[in-house]
Design a protein around this motif. Structure first.
Motif, PDB file in Angstrom:
ATOM      1  N   THR A 194      28.266 -31.409   6.113  1.00  0.00           N
ATOM      2  CA  THR A 194      28.745 -32.222   7.223  1.00  0.00           C
ATOM      3  C   THR A 194      28.739 -31.409   8.507  1.00  0.00           C
ATOM      4  OG1 THR A 194      31.097 -31.632   7.038  1.00  0.00           O
ATOM      5  CG2 THR A 194      30.292 -33.423   5.633  1.00  0.00           C
ATOM      6  N   THR A 195      28.832 -32.121   9.622  1.00  0.00           N
ATOM      7  CA  THR A 195      28.989 -31.504  10.938  1.00  0.00           C
ATOM      8  C   THR A 195      30.131 -32.224  11.656  1.00  0.00           C
ATOM      9  OG1 THR A 195      27.372 -33.012  11.946  1.00  0.00           O
ATOM     10  CG2 THR A 195      26.527 -30.916  11.077  1.00  0.00           C
ATOM     11  N   HIS A 196      30.427 -31.774  12.877  1.00  0.00           N
ATOM     12  CA  HIS A 196      31.459 -32.408  13.708  1.00  0.00           C
ATOM     13  C   HIS A 196      32.799 -32.464  12.982  1.00  0.00           C
ATOM     14  CE1 HIS A 196      27.579 -33.721  15.353  1.00  0.00           C
ATOM     15  NE2 HIS A 196      28.195 -33.794  16.508  1.00  0.00           N
ATOM     16  N   GLY A 197      33.226 -31.296  12.467  1.00  0.00           N
ATOM     17  CA  GLY A 197      34.520 -31.204  11.806  1.00  0.00           C
ATOM     18  C   GLY A 197      34.619 -32.048  10.554  1.00  0.00           C
ATOM     19  N   GLY A 198      33.478 -32.217   9.879  1.00  0.00           N
ATOM     20  CA  GLY A 198      33.464 -32.974   8.636  1.00  0.00           C
ATOM     21  C   GLY A 198      33.305 -34.469   8.807  1.00  0.00           C
ATOM     22  N   ARG A 199      33.186 -34.919  10.039  1.00  0.00           N
ATOM     23  CA  ARG A 199      33.143 -36.364  10.294  1.00  0.00           C
ATOM     24  C   ARG A 199      31.759 -36.968  10.161  1.00  0.00           C
ATOM     25  NH1 ARG A 199      36.614 -34.265  13.996  1.00  0.00           N
ATOM     26  NH2 ARG A 199      35.077 -34.185  15.671  1.00  0.00           N
ATOM     27  N   ARG A 200      30.716 -36.137  10.170  1.00  0.00           N
ATOM     28  CA  ARG A 200      29.359 -36.672  10.158  1.00  0.00           C
ATOM     29  C   ARG A 200      28.529 -35.999   9.076  1.00  0.00           C
ATOM     30  NH1 ARG A 200      26.542 -36.681  15.928  1.00  0.00           N
ATOM     31  NH2 ARG A 200      28.514 -37.745  16.363  1.00  0.00           N
ATOM     32  N   SER A 201      27.871 -36.786   8.248  1.00  0.00           N
ATOM     33  CA  SER A 201      27.008 -36.210   7.226  1.00  0.00           C
ATOM     34  C   SER A 201      25.723 -35.705   7.860  1.00  0.00           C
ATOM     35  CB  SER A 201      26.660 -37.261   6.160  1.00  0.00           C
ATOM     36  OG  SER A 201      25.697 -36.740   5.255  1.00  0.00           O
ATOM     37  N   ALA A 202      25.292 -34.528   7.415  1.00  0.00           N
ATOM     38  CA  ALA A 202      24.034 -33.969   7.918  1.00  0.00           C
ATOM     39  C   ALA A 202      22.842 -34.436   7.099  1.00  0.00           C
ATOM     40  CB  ALA A 202      24.102 -32.444   7.901  1.00  0.00           C
ATOM     41  N   GLY A 203      23.102 -35.205   6.035  1.00  0.00           N
ATOM     42  CA  GLY A 203      22.018 -35.703   5.199  1.00  0.00           C
ATOM     43  C   GLY A 203      21.381 -34.640   4.327  1.00  0.00           C
ATOM     44  N   LEU A 204      22.129 -33.574   4.035  1.00  0.00           N
ATOM     45  CA  LEU A 204      21.608 -32.455   3.246  1.00  0.00           C
ATOM     46  C   LEU A 204      22.481 -32.216   2.025  1.00  0.00           C
ATOM     47  CD1 LEU A 204      21.036 -29.849   6.124  1.00  0.00           C
ATOM     48  CD2 LEU A 204      19.229 -31.092   4.919  1.00  0.00           C
ATOM     49  N   ASP A 205      21.851 -31.812   0.927  1.00  0.00           N
ATOM     50  CA  ASP A 205      22.612 -31.337  -0.225  1.00  0.00           C
ATOM     51  C   ASP A 205      23.121 -29.930   0.074  1.00  0.00           C
ATOM     52  OD1 ASP A 205      23.185 -31.646  -3.301  1.00  0.00           O
ATOM     53  OD2 ASP A 205      22.376 -29.630  -3.004  1.00  0.00           O
ATOM     54  N   ALA A 206      24.403 -29.692  -0.182  1.00  0.00           N
ATOM     55  CA  ALA A 206      25.016 -28.420   0.201  1.00  0.00           C
ATOM     56  C   ALA A 206      24.389 -27.232  -0.515  1.00  0.00           C
ATOM     57  CB  ALA A 206      26.525 -28.468  -0.062  1.00  0.00           C
ATOM     58  N   VAL A 207      24.124 -27.371  -1.801  1.00  0.00           N
ATOM     59  CA  VAL A 207      23.565 -26.248  -2.565  1.00  0.00           C
ATOM     60  C   VAL A 207      22.129 -25.971  -2.128  1.00  0.00           C
ATOM     61  CG1 VAL A 207      22.921 -25.429  -4.856  1.00  0.00           C
ATOM     62  CG2 VAL A 207      25.099 -26.614  -4.522  1.00  0.00           C
ATOM     63  N   GLU A 208      21.347 -27.023  -1.964  1.00  0.00           N
ATOM     64  CA  GLU A 208      19.956 -26.830  -1.537  1.00  0.00           C
ATOM     65  C   GLU A 208      19.894 -26.160  -0.161  1.00  0.00           C
ATOM     66  OE1 GLU A 208      18.197 -30.706  -1.709  1.00  0.00           O
ATOM     67  OE2 GLU A 208      18.144 -30.744  -3.916  1.00  0.00           O
ATOM     68  N   TRP A 209      20.792 -26.569   0.751  1.00  0.00           N
ATOM     69  CA  TRP A 209      20.797 -25.978   2.085  1.00  0.00           C
ATOM     70  C   TRP A 209      21.228 -24.515   2.017  1.00  0.00           C
ATOM     71  CZ3 TRP A 209      19.071 -24.896   6.430  1.00  0.00           C
ATOM     72  CH2 TRP A 209      19.835 -24.454   7.511  1.00  0.00           C
ATOM     73  N   ALA A 210      22.207 -24.190   1.195  1.00  0.00           N
ATOM     74  CA  ALA A 210      22.652 -22.797   1.075  1.00  0.00           C
ATOM     75  C   ALA A 210      21.546 -21.912   0.513  1.00  0.00           C
ATOM     76  CB  ALA A 210      23.896 -22.725   0.191  1.00  0.00           C
ATOM     77  N   ILE A 211      20.808 -22.413  -0.468  1.00  0.00           N
ATOM     78  CA  ILE A 211      19.690 -21.654  -1.041  1.00  0.00           C
ATOM     79  C   ILE A 211      18.628 -21.396   0.028  1.00  0.00           C
ATOM     80  CG2 ILE A 211      17.760 -21.785  -2.672  1.00  0.00           C
ATOM     81  CD1 ILE A 211      19.663 -23.382  -4.536  1.00  0.00           C
ATOM     82  N   GLN A 212      18.319 -22.437   0.802  1.00  0.00           N
ATOM     83  CA  GLN A 212      17.319 -22.293   1.864  1.00  0.00           C
ATOM     84  C   GLN A 212      17.782 -21.286   2.916  1.00  0.00           C
ATOM     85  OE1 GLN A 212      16.499 -25.915   4.052  1.00  0.00           O
ATOM     86  NE2 GLN A 212      15.102 -24.903   5.475  1.00  0.00           N
ATOM     87  N   ALA A 213      19.044 -21.375   3.307  1.00  0.00           N
ATOM     88  CA  ALA A 213      19.569 -20.478   4.336  1.00  0.00           C
ATOM     89  C   ALA A 213      19.559 -19.025   3.864  1.00  0.00           C
ATOM     90  CB  ALA A 213      20.989 -20.893   4.723  1.00  0.00           C
ATOM     91  N   ALA A 214      19.910 -18.803   2.596  1.00  0.00           N
ATOM     92  CA  ALA A 214      19.881 -17.444   2.054  1.00  0.00           C
ATOM     93  C   ALA A 214      18.460 -16.895   2.064  1.00  0.00           C
ATOM     94  CB  ALA A 214      20.465 -17.428   0.645  1.00  0.00           C
ATOM     95  N   ALA A 215      17.497 -17.747   1.717  1.00  0.00           N
ATOM     96  CA  ALA A 215      16.094 -17.322   1.717  1.00  0.00           C
ATOM     97  C   ALA A 215      15.612 -16.987   3.128  1.00  0.00           C
ATOM     98  CB  ALA A 215      15.222 -18.411   1.102  1.00  0.00           C
ATOM     99  N   LEU A 216      16.166 -17.675   4.132  1.00  0.00           N
ATOM    100  CA  LEU A 216      15.785 -17.426   5.521  1.00  0.00           C
ATOM    101  C   LEU A 216      16.437 -16.173   6.087  1.00  0.00           C
ATOM    102  CD1 LEU A 216      15.932 -21.076   6.914  1.00  0.00           C
ATOM    103  CD2 LEU A 216      13.892 -19.637   6.772  1.00  0.00           C
ATOM    104  N   GLY A 217      17.486 -15.675   5.425  1.00  0.00           N
ATOM    105  CA  GLY A 217      18.089 -14.429   5.879  1.00  0.00           C
ATOM    106  C   GLY A 217      19.583 -14.443   6.105  1.00  0.00           C
ATOM    107  N   ALA A 218      20.272 -15.552   5.793  1.00  0.00           N
ATOM    108  CA  ALA A 218      21.733 -15.551   5.916  1.00  0.00           C
ATOM    109  C   ALA A 218      22.313 -14.502   4.968  1.00  0.00           C
ATOM    110  CB  ALA A 218      22.301 -16.927   5.595  1.00  0.00           C
TER     111      ALA A 218
END
Length: 254
Positions: free
Chosen positions: A145-169
């Motif tokens: 989510t974004t905007h303090g949890g009020r808006r869905s970003a349309g992303l799966d949380a685990v998939e996004w975390a995996i992608q972000a880690a691969a990018l360098g987080a």
């Protein structure tokens, strides 16, 4: 070697003051950030996290000033997030005294921001701040989510975390928006689900109410535990949390 579990107070800063609410609403004043930071340093906090909760351009200079004054008064690492949109923002925060910088919405909008920052400053500087809600239609059951949890970003949380880690987080600040400010305990299922798939360190956030809530979060896979209101309003000290973690056989720094 067993790495010590970190205990991290979080300062939600709005226009130069620390605020706290429930599910990011009904915010109330919790004090001066520099004074609170010094208190937590004295209590034995391992790090501090600053989140600029309004992150408007009008608040930008206030945030830099707060970071500068805090960095001058404490000697533990500072992570600063909120409104970070470019590598230049990261550079300014590091120069103001931040040790790590959190990114959230801007990284969702432009994932290459993660790799840009990691390549320029190193992965250890970059914390992906992830505001998560349960969304039944997502593969993992958790959505971003974004905007303090009020808006869905349309992303799966685990998939996004995996992608972000691969990018360098370098680290994941995992905030349960369902639990934020409720004091019902951390979302253990969320932590366990993320830990199975993500290798970078996880900071568990959202839901701490009593000292006994922290050890289960570590058992679920958290490398660090973060809380705000229980510390700000004197319900717990950092020492209380570390004492309970020790009772459960969890290694913490003195």
């Amino acid at each position: 070697m067993v790495l010590a579990t970190r205990v991290i107070p979080c300062l939600d800063v709005d226009a130069g003051r620390v605020v706290k609410g429930v599910n990011f609403e009904n915010l109330r004043d919790a004090g001066d950030p520099v004074e609170l930071a010094a208190r937590y340093d004295a209590q034995g906090a391992d790090e501090l996290t600053f989140l600029d909760v309004t992150a408007s351009s009008g608040n930008r200079e206030t945030t830099y000033d707060v970071v500068r004054r805090t960095a001058e008064s404490v000697f533990i690492p500072l992570t600063v997030g909120g409104g970070v949109r470019t590598p230049q923002d990261v550079d300014r925060l590091l120069r103001a005294g931040a040790d790590k910088v959190g990114v959230n919405t801007a990284a969702i909008d432009r994932p290459e921001l993660i790799s840009d920052v990691a390549q320029r400053f190193g992965s250890q500087v970059l914390v992906l701040s992830l505001d998560v809600r349960r969304e039944a239609d997502r593969p993992s059951g958790f959505g971003v989510t974004t905007h303090g949890g009020r808006r869905s970003a349309g992303l799966d949380a685990v998939e996004w975390a995996i992608q972000a880690a691969a990018l360098g987080a370098g680290e994941l600040l995992l905030n349960s928006m369902d639990r934020d400010g409720t004091k019902d305990g951390f979302d253990l299922e969320l932590i366990e689900t993320m830990r199975r798939e993500v290798r970078i360190p996880i900071i568990a956030s959202g839901g701490a109410g009593i000292a006994e809530h922290f050890a289960p979060a570590v058992a679920a896979g958290a490398d660090a535990v973060l809380a705000a209101s229980v510390f700000h309003f004197g319900e717990l000290t950092v020492g209380d949390v570390k004492a309970d973690l020790r009772r459960h056989g969890i290694t913490v720094r003195d």
